[in-house]
Scaffold this active site. Structure first.
Site, PDB file in Angstrom:
ATOM      1  N   HIS A 115      -1.792   7.181   7.497  1.00 35.00           N
ATOM      2  CA  HIS A 115      -0.894   8.138   6.828  1.00 35.00           C
ATOM      3  C   HIS A 115      -1.611   9.452   6.519  1.00 35.00           C
ATOM      4  CE1 HIS A 115       2.974   6.263   6.124  1.00 35.00           C
ATOM      5  NE2 HIS A 115       2.430   5.145   5.687  1.00 35.00           N
ATOM      6  N   HIS A 164      -3.170   0.909   8.112  1.00 34.25           N
ATOM      7  CA  HIS A 164      -1.848   1.533   7.971  1.00 34.25           C
ATOM      8  C   HIS A 164      -1.913   2.744   7.021  1.00 34.25           C
ATOM      9  CE1 HIS A 164       2.703   1.089   7.515  1.00 34.25           C
ATOM     10  NE2 HIS A 164       2.379   1.968   6.582  1.00 34.25           N
ATOM     11  N   GLU A 165      -2.532   2.541   5.853  1.00 34.57           N
ATOM     12  CA  GLU A 165      -2.580   3.627   4.858  1.00 34.57           C
ATOM     13  C   GLU A 165      -3.519   4.742   5.316  1.00 34.57           C
ATOM     14  OE1 GLU A 165      -0.262   3.520   2.861  1.00 34.57           O
ATOM     15  OE2 GLU A 165       0.177   1.391   3.073  1.00 34.57           O
ATOM     16  N   GLY A 167       0.826  -1.200   0.000  1.00 28.68           N
ATOM     17  CA  GLY A 167       0.000   0.000   0.000  1.00 28.68           C
ATOM     18  C   GLY A 167       0.862   1.252   0.000  1.00 28.68           C
ATOM     19  N   GLN A 181       3.026  10.049   1.083  1.00 32.44           N
ATOM     20  CA  GLN A 181       4.327   9.390   0.924  1.00 32.44           C
ATOM     21  C   GLN A 181       5.004   9.728  -0.406  1.00 32.44           C
ATOM     22  OE1 GLN A 181       2.684   5.367   2.123  1.00 32.44           O
ATOM     23  NE2 GLN A 181       4.758   5.238   2.943  1.00 32.44           N
ATOM     24  N   CYS A 200       6.971  -0.141   6.419  1.00 31.00           N
ATOM     25  CA  CYS A 200       6.405   0.988   5.689  1.00 31.00           C
ATOM     26  C   CYS A 200       7.460   1.447   4.685  1.00 31.00           C
ATOM     27  CB  CYS A 200       6.098   2.105   6.688  1.00 31.00           C
ATOM     28  SG  CYS A 200       5.518   3.635   5.949  1.00 31.00           S
ATOM     29  N   LEU A 201       7.025   1.821   3.483  1.00 34.30           N
ATOM     30  CA  LEU A 201       7.997   2.229   2.461  1.00 34.30           C
ATOM     31  C   LEU A 201       8.746   3.505   2.854  1.00 34.30           C
ATOM     32  CD1 LEU A 201       5.995   1.403  -0.803  1.00 34.30           C
ATOM     33  CD2 LEU A 201       7.886   0.109   0.167  1.00 34.30           C
TER      34      LEU A 201
END
Ligand code: NI
Length: 197
Positions: free
Chosen positions: A141, A137-138, A46, A51, A93-94
């Site tokens: 953000h 999670h997303e 995701g 991000q 996480c990226l």
């Protein structure tokens, strides 16, 4: 369209609250394409708009592992309308290259959002699935919340962050999740009980 550079942990914009989308304009369509291009380039599950430097309430998820199982999902102006149960899992996480830590999440979530065409939809993800965790999670953000804020063990999380050359967690951001923690511990005891029986 293009693969974007991922905003890394430590950048202040990752902690900002993102703005609602008012119209699915060409700019938003390009943003969605860029999110998928960047997600696939990084083999991620995701990715949220902040991000890639756009503080707008948009994120994408694809829990597929190859072309056959691909399932691109776009969420615009999402609202989580139900959350229940509790699970713990290792998450990354990226924006935090190679840092994984144990976090608390709801087991089941129901989310309402607009898709890439602006059409409303409701999706339910259960059993602490990868999709259920990715949605939480997303979604976080978009409110400037990061997965480390849900950590179960602060010392472990800080150690991992510092090993990867990242800053330790700022205490101000750590979430109070006593209810979730109690439920996780009860579930663990029940599972252990079952094994004994
Ligand atoms: Ni993330």
């Amino acid at each position: 369209m293009s693969v974007k550079k991922i905003v890394k942990y430590g950048t202040p914009s990752l902690r900002e609250k993102s703005k609602e989308v008012h119209k699915i304009s060409k700019k938003i369509q390009i943003l969605i394409e860029d999110l998928f291009d960047t997600l696939y380039a990084q083999n991620g599950v995701g990715l949220a708009a902040p991000q890639i430097g756009e503080n707008l309430r948009v994120f994408v998820i694809d829990t597929g592992t190859d072309q056959k199982t691909m399932n691109p999902l776009t969420f615009i102006n999402p609202k989580i309308i139900k959350k229940e149960g509790a699970v713990n899992s290792y998450e990354g996480c990226l924006s935090f290259p190679e840092a994984y830590t144990n976090v608390r999440r709801y087991k089941n979530v129901k989310i309402k959002a607009l898709n890439e065409k602006g059409k409303p939809f409701i999706l339910e993800a259960t059993e602490g699935s990868l999709l259920a965790r990715a949605i939480q999670h997303e979604f976080d953000h978009l409110d400037g919340i990061l997965f480390i804020d849900h950590c179960r063990n602060r010392f472990e999380a800080d150690k991992i962050l510092m090993e990867k050359g990242l800053n330790p967690i700022d205490s101000d951001y750590i979430l109070d999740e006593k209810d979730l923690e109690t439920e996780i511990q009860n579930n663990t005891q029940q599972q252990e009980g079952k094994k004994v029986d």
